[in-house]
Design a protein around this motif. Structure first.
Motif, short mmCIF file in Angstrom:
data_model
loop_
_atom_site.label_atom_id
_atom_site.label_comp_id
_atom_site.label_asym_id
_atom_site.label_seq_id
_atom_site.Cartn_x
_atom_site.Cartn_y
_atom_site.Cartn_z
N TYR A 1 0.84 -1.21 0.00
CA TYR A 1 0.00 0.00 0.00
C TYR A 1 0.86 1.26 0.00
CZ TYR A 1 -3.38 3.48 1.65
OH TYR A 1 -4.16 4.59 1.79
N GLN A 2 1.96 1.23 0.77
CA GLN A 2 2.84 2.39 0.85
C GLN A 2 3.63 2.59 -0.44
OE1 GLN A 2 5.12 1.42 4.31
NE2 GLN A 2 3.42 1.82 5.73
N ARG A 3 3.76 1.52 -1.24
CA ARG A 3 4.51 1.58 -2.51
C ARG A 3 3.60 1.07 -3.62
NH1 ARG A 3 7.12 0.05 1.79
NH2 ARG A 3 9.23 0.78 2.28
N PHE A 4 2.45 1.66 -3.75
CA PHE A 4 1.35 1.06 -4.51
C PHE A 4 1.73 0.74 -5.95
CE2 PHE A 4 -2.84 0.81 -6.52
CZ PHE A 4 -3.52 0.04 -5.59
N TYR A 5 2.51 1.59 -6.59
CA TYR A 5 2.85 1.37 -7.99
C TYR A 5 4.28 0.87 -8.18
CZ TYR A 5 -1.55 3.69 -8.98
OH TYR A 5 -2.88 4.00 -9.03
N HIS A 6 4.89 0.40 -7.11
CA HIS A 6 6.24 -0.14 -7.18
C HIS A 6 6.19 -1.66 -7.28
CE1 HIS A 6 8.34 3.56 -5.17
NE2 HIS A 6 7.46 3.91 -6.08
N SER A 7 7.31 -2.24 -7.67
CA SER A 7 7.44 -3.69 -7.69
C SER A 7 7.66 -4.20 -6.27
CB SER A 7 8.62 -4.10 -8.58
OG SER A 7 8.86 -5.48 -8.49
N CYS A 8 6.84 -5.16 -5.85
CA CYS A 8 6.98 -5.77 -4.52
C CYS A 8 6.98 -7.29 -4.71
CB CYS A 8 5.84 -5.35 -3.60
SG CYS A 8 5.83 -3.59 -3.20
N GLN A 9 8.11 -7.93 -4.48
CA GLN A 9 8.30 -9.34 -4.82
C GLN A 9 7.72 -10.27 -3.76
OE1 GLN A 9 9.17 -7.99 -7.85
NE2 GLN A 9 10.17 -9.96 -8.03
#
Length: 373
Positions: free
Chosen positions: A248-256
């Motif tokens: 949620y804090q990095r909504f448009y980032h890649s989270c593996q």
């Protein structure tokens, strides 16, 4: 004779990154169009059945990763009950891990897989082996059987250094394999050893450019510890709440990170994001990311043209309203879906099962190397 098809009208489509009002057009078990329009329901070649989804969220089906091997269930009634429980929670496909024994020949391995001929859900096979069996010849043998995802159990750090990575590299590149790390979970493996095993595995797979899924999630939130193009972390129930907030804090980032629905626990006693955003996060973690990790995306885990028509129908009035928010939400147990569809066919409609034994298909041609989460 005109071909039968379906259009689902009036629903709200939920994706990993947002929601939109749109109709879903289905033909041949596939999604062929997503748009809010008034196209005719009948053409010269196709007759579209219309389904009213007003007041509904439409989610992609979830992908289950059962903790135990389902092919070992011998009793037919127990098997069907387990499958129905998955359907009721919104799962439309699952992965089972075949664990060969030394005496099994290729025909015997094939026989072990016949149990899922009765499956109402689509399914994919992985294979589980010990670290001492991770050799080029073994990987090639399983590759010929369509088993490109290999679960490797490690019991001590020395087993990683004994693996001949250079002989695996060519097969890994040509066959698009993926290795799932499992650290033996018992008292014989102390925390210091677990940390060392995880670090050595991360270092080896980064150096040899081997894609891997790690079931030990300790490094999942330490970006300097892993390569986002190679390492994916399967979360356990204790870390899913942190992961959802992290995404949620990095909504448009890649989270593996990925977690099956059965392991998702979210503390929502204090509403830290809008309910519809939480639904998108749930879809991303337990549907889209899981499908990417096992190589089934975008066929599974998405509502896009060309994807399988695996759709979960959820009444808007039921989302986060039927549960006491004084407890952590366990999404696999609250059974919110009203209806569940797989490949354009009803499995569960208006809280009644309508699936038939054997309607599930084995999923081949998985490509776990194709996507970054």
């Amino acid at each position: 004779m005109p071909k039968q098809a379906m259009v689902i009208r009036g629903g709200t489509v939920v994706t990993a990154y947002g929601i939109k009002e749109a109709d879903i057009w289905i033909s041949g078990g596939k999604i062929v169009r997503i748009a809010r329009d008034t196209l005719t329901k009948k053409t010269a070649m196709t007759v579209f059945e219309e389904v009213d989804a007003s007041g509904m969220y439409l989610l992609p089906g979830f992908v289950a990763l059962p903790a135990r091997s389902l092919y070992k269930i011998k009793d037919r009634k127990t098997y069907i009950d387990v499958m129905r429980e998955l359907v009721r929670s919104g799962c439309t496909s699952f992965v089972d891990v075949l664990r060969p024994e030394s005496w099994m020949s290729s025909p015997q391995l094939a026989y072990q897989q016949t149990r899922h001929f009765n499956s109402p859900l689509d399914y994919a096979w992985h294979v589980g082996i010990e670290a001492t069996q991770l050799r080029a010849g073994t990987v090639a043998q399983y590759g010929k059987l369509g088993l490109s995802s290999i679960h490797v159990t490690i019991t001590c750090p020395e087993e990683i250094s004994a693996i001949k990575w250079e002989t695996l590299l060519q097969l890994h590149t040509s066959k698009q394999t993926v290795l799932h790390l499992h650290i033996q979970n018992d008292a014989s493996v102390k925390k210091e050893q677990r940390d060392l095993i995880r670090q050595l595995w991360l270092d080896a797979t980064r150096y040899w450019q081997v894609r891997t899924v790690i079931s030990d999630p300790q490094a999942a939130f330490e970006q300097k510890q892993y390569d986002p193009f190679l390492h994916i972390f399967r979360l356990n129930a204790e870390t899913t709440d942190r992961a959802v907030r992290y995404i949620y804090q990095r909504f448009y980032h890649s989270c593996q990170v990925a977690a099956p629905l059965q392991d998702v626990r979210i503390d929502y006693r204090r509403r830290w994001c809008p309910p519809e955003v939480l639904l998108c996060l749930l879809v991303r973690l337990a549907s889209t990311n899981v499908a990417k990790a096992i190589g089934l995306y975008p066929r599974k885990g998405s509502l896009t043209p060309g994807a399988d028509a695996d759709i979960v129908f959820l009444k808007k009035e039921n989302w986060l309203t039927k549960d006491v928010l004084s407890t952590i939400l366990n999404f696999s147990e609250i059974h919110l879906p009203t209806s569940v569809m797989s490949n354009g066919r009803w499995m569960y409609r208006n809280a009644q099962f309508s699936s038939s034994i054997g309607m599930g298909r084995r999923l081949f041609d998985t490509k776990p190397n194709a996507y970054v989460i």
